[in-house]
Write a protein that holds these residues in place. Structure first.
Motif, PDB file in Angstrom:
ATOM      1  N   ASP A  39       0.833  -1.207   0.000  1.00  0.00           N
ATOM      2  CA  ASP A  39       0.000   0.000   0.000  1.00  0.00           C
ATOM      3  C   ASP A  39       0.865   1.253   0.000  1.00  0.00           C
ATOM      4  O   ASP A  39       1.913   1.306   0.628  1.00  0.00           O
ATOM      5  CB  ASP A  39      -0.898   0.033   1.244  1.00  0.00           C
TER       6      ASP A  39
ATOM      7  N   ARG B 292      -3.565   4.030  -2.708  1.00  0.00           N
ATOM      8  CA  ARG B 292      -4.383   2.822  -2.785  1.00  0.00           C
ATOM      9  C   ARG B 292      -4.095   2.007  -1.545  1.00  0.00           C
ATOM     10  O   ARG B 292      -2.952   1.926  -1.111  1.00  0.00           O
ATOM     11  CB  ARG B 292      -3.997   1.986  -4.005  1.00  0.00           C
ATOM     12  N   GLY B 293      -5.126   1.430  -1.017  1.00  0.00           N
ATOM     13  CA  GLY B 293      -4.878   0.614   0.157  1.00  0.00           C
ATOM     14  C   GLY B 293      -6.145  -0.028   0.668  1.00  0.00           C
ATOM     15  O   GLY B 293      -7.208   0.061   0.058  1.00  0.00           O
ATOM     16  N   CYS B 294      -6.013  -0.655   1.816  1.00  0.00           N
ATOM     17  CA  CYS B 294      -7.140  -1.357   2.409  1.00  0.00           C
ATOM     18  C   CYS B 294      -8.114  -0.352   3.014  1.00  0.00           C
ATOM     19  O   CYS B 294      -7.820   0.843   3.125  1.00  0.00           O
ATOM     20  CB  CYS B 294      -6.630  -2.321   3.471  1.00  0.00           C
TER      21      CYS B 294
END
Lengths: 150, 413
Positions: free
Chosen positions: A42, A64-66
């Motif tokens: 991420d 972008r990531g969780c």
């Protein structure tokens, strides 16, 4: 559903992650920082526009990531706009305690309540770094460096 | 018309009882361990072999003249022979024990290839390599001016031998390729790749960390120059791996680590080195682990390996069929030649969120870039979720995965 999971993925968090606030680059940024979580790949970039009076006039992020890292970044940018750099650091200190399940002393009640939506992550030690990535990146941006959390 | 008959091999029964850990609950749910490609669980026999050895036969190897040292040395060398047999090598002297697969590849990079690299020389590798089969070659790029030539895979994850052959040029010094991708499950057409490389006079290193678990390996039939395994994925202990290399290569390799055991003679002015494999085993080696690894290989080879593979592939196909209705799920890697690994990306769900929810259901999967970032870039993803199957995996494990996916979709979707 298991309570800790319900707490982690509560509606406020999912809403922040699906509709992140302050998302996108800032044209007139005085500070930027990039953070990277090598565990999951991420990335987050934080833009800050800090005035001569030491106040954060504007802040944004992209990346972008969780759900946890995105919600945390969104919530952070929401809370930091208009604050002084010193206040941002106090908030960060409180937040870091909170996501580890520790007492977030030193925060006023309003701030604590708002940050508290992230407290559920303390039950998921493997995910704490997701929650702290944006904050560490913000701090390193203010210090003029590049953040790397691991 | 005759009715189609099912597979003829007798049904393989997963030996769950050999793996105590599989019976433990996680978060109050039965454990569905679908992360064996990261590390496999250890059967009781492996743990017992190590305990028995450490309890009654342990001492340092190749050193003392006393009884226990002799026994321990014999066990250690027997383990080397077991690895030789497992890989089909000509001689046990062609087996070097290492700490893991990573160290084995680094040994080839620093001891065999580095001294042979002139600036501009090329190393051919595929985009589906694990970082352990990428970073050592990057070292040679940084330090010695080597050029990395990347071979792409097809959109379904297939690797064509022709694509590898095309990448080989007059300056290629080595082809480094995985036997089986840890993300896509793709099984490489090794025989064709190696034949093509050898036709150009280029040696081939095979990363067998995944492949050797699921495929029967015969390094002589493959004619591989280097073949690498790691113990912990082979149901053995951590802390031990092995490098197979043709003796001619080993003899031409300088040592990587210096210390005890790897020398012939040391004076104040000069040293001479021991013959392979001792030359590459400086210091006290993983002795207890070697006994564990041998027990693990004996354990694996006692099964009908074709039946084990058929079992694992049947679970893969069961899982594929079960997730087919999920139009929010995209499989990454669907090559015809594929081992029992299911990697996927779920729309609107980050792999880590998904894995956290699955974990609460007792389902252990890997989420992330799987130490294969060039491959993630190739498929335009940041990370994937991976379920990997082993000989002890069951249909119940798959069902728990599928139920967990549906639950995650409800929470996050």
């Amino acid at each position: 559903m298991d309570d800790s999971l319900r707490e982690l993925y509560q509606e406020v968090i999912l809403d922040h992650s699906r509709h992140p606030r302050h998302f996108g680059p800032l044209d007139h940024a005085s500070h930027t920082g990039e953070g990277h979580n090598p565990l999951c790949g991420d990335r987050v970039k934080i833009y800050l526009s800090v005035g001569d009076d030491g106040r954060i006039k504007d802040i944004s992020f992209e990346g972008r990531g969780c759900a946890i890292s995105q919600a945390s970044a969104s919530l952070m940018t929401d809370m930091l706009a208009g604050r002084t750099v010193a206040e941002a650091e106090t908030l960060m200190g409180g937040f870091l305690h909170l996501v580890k399940g520790e007492d977030a002393g030193g925060l006023d009640a309003d701030d604590r309540d708002r940050l508290n939506v992230m407290a559920g992550v303390s039950a998921f030690p493997m995910r704490v770094k997701c929650a702290t990535l944006a904050w560490h990146t913000m701090k390193s941006a203010l210090e003029g460096g590049v953040a790397k959390t691991e | 018309m005759m009715a189609q008959t099912k597979a003829t091999s007798p049904a393989f029964v997963p030996p769950r009882g050999d793996f105590e850990i599989l019976a433990r609950p996680v978060h109050g749910k039965p454990l569905a361990y679908l992360d064996s490609a990261a590390s496999a669980q250890k059967p009781r026999r492996v743990l017992e072999a190590m305990e028995a050895f450490a309890t009654s036969e342990y001492a340092n190897v190749h050193r003392g003249v006393h009884h226990l040292s002799a026994v321990a040395t014999q066990r250690y060398e027997e383990a080397r022979e077991t690895v030789r047999r497992f890989l089909g090598a000509r001689s046990a002297d062609e087996i070097v024990f290492t700490r893991n697969g990573t160290e084995a590849i680094n040994l080839v990079a620093s001891s065999w290839l580095a001294p042979r690299i002139e600036p501009g020389d090329e190393i051919v590798l595929t985009v589906m390599e694990h970082h352990s089969n990428i970073v050592p070659w990057h070292f040679l790029r940084e330090r010695d001016g080597a050029v990395l030539r990347w071979v792409d895979v097809a959109d379904d994850g297939s690797l064509g031998a022709a694509a590898v052959a095309e990448a080989i040029g007059p300056r290629t010094k080595l082809v480094a390729v995985t036997h089986m991708s840890n993300v896509l499950g793709t099984v490489s057409p090794l025989k064709a790749i190696i034949a093509a490389a050898h036709a150009r006079g280029v040696p081939v290193l095979v990363d067998g960390c995944q492949g050797a678990v699921h495929e029967v390996v015969d390094v002589r039939e493959l004619d591989a120059d280097f073949y690498v395994i790691t113990g912990h994925k082979l149901y053995g202990p951590t802390g031990i791996g092995a490098l197979y290399a043709k003796m001619a290569h080993l003899k031409a390799m300088r040592p990587m680590l210096g210390g005890g055991e790897m020398i012939r003679e040391v004076t104040r002015d000069k040293i001479t080195y021991a013959d392979p494999p001792a030359r590459f085993e400086a210091g006290t080696p993983p002795i207890i682990e070697s006994v564990g690894l041998a027990a693990a290989l004996d354990y694996i080879t006692a099964f009908d390996r074709a039946a084990v593979k058929a079992h694992e592939l049947s679970l893969l196909s069961y899982a594929r069929d079960a997730v087919r209705p999920f139009n929010w799920l995209r499989l990454v890697g669907d090559a015809p030649a594929k081992g029992a690994i299911l990697s996927f990306e779920a729309e609107g769900m980050h792999a880590h969120d998904l894995a956290t929810i699955l974990d609460r259901e007792g389902v252990a999967v890997r989420a992330g870039h799987h130490c294969a970032q060039p491959l993630m870039d190739r498929f335009g993803v940041v990370s994937t979720t991976r379920a990997s199957f082993a000989l002890y995996s069951t249909r119940e494990d798959v069902e728990a995965l599928v139920a967990g996916l549906e639950k995650a979709r409800k929470i996050l979707g």
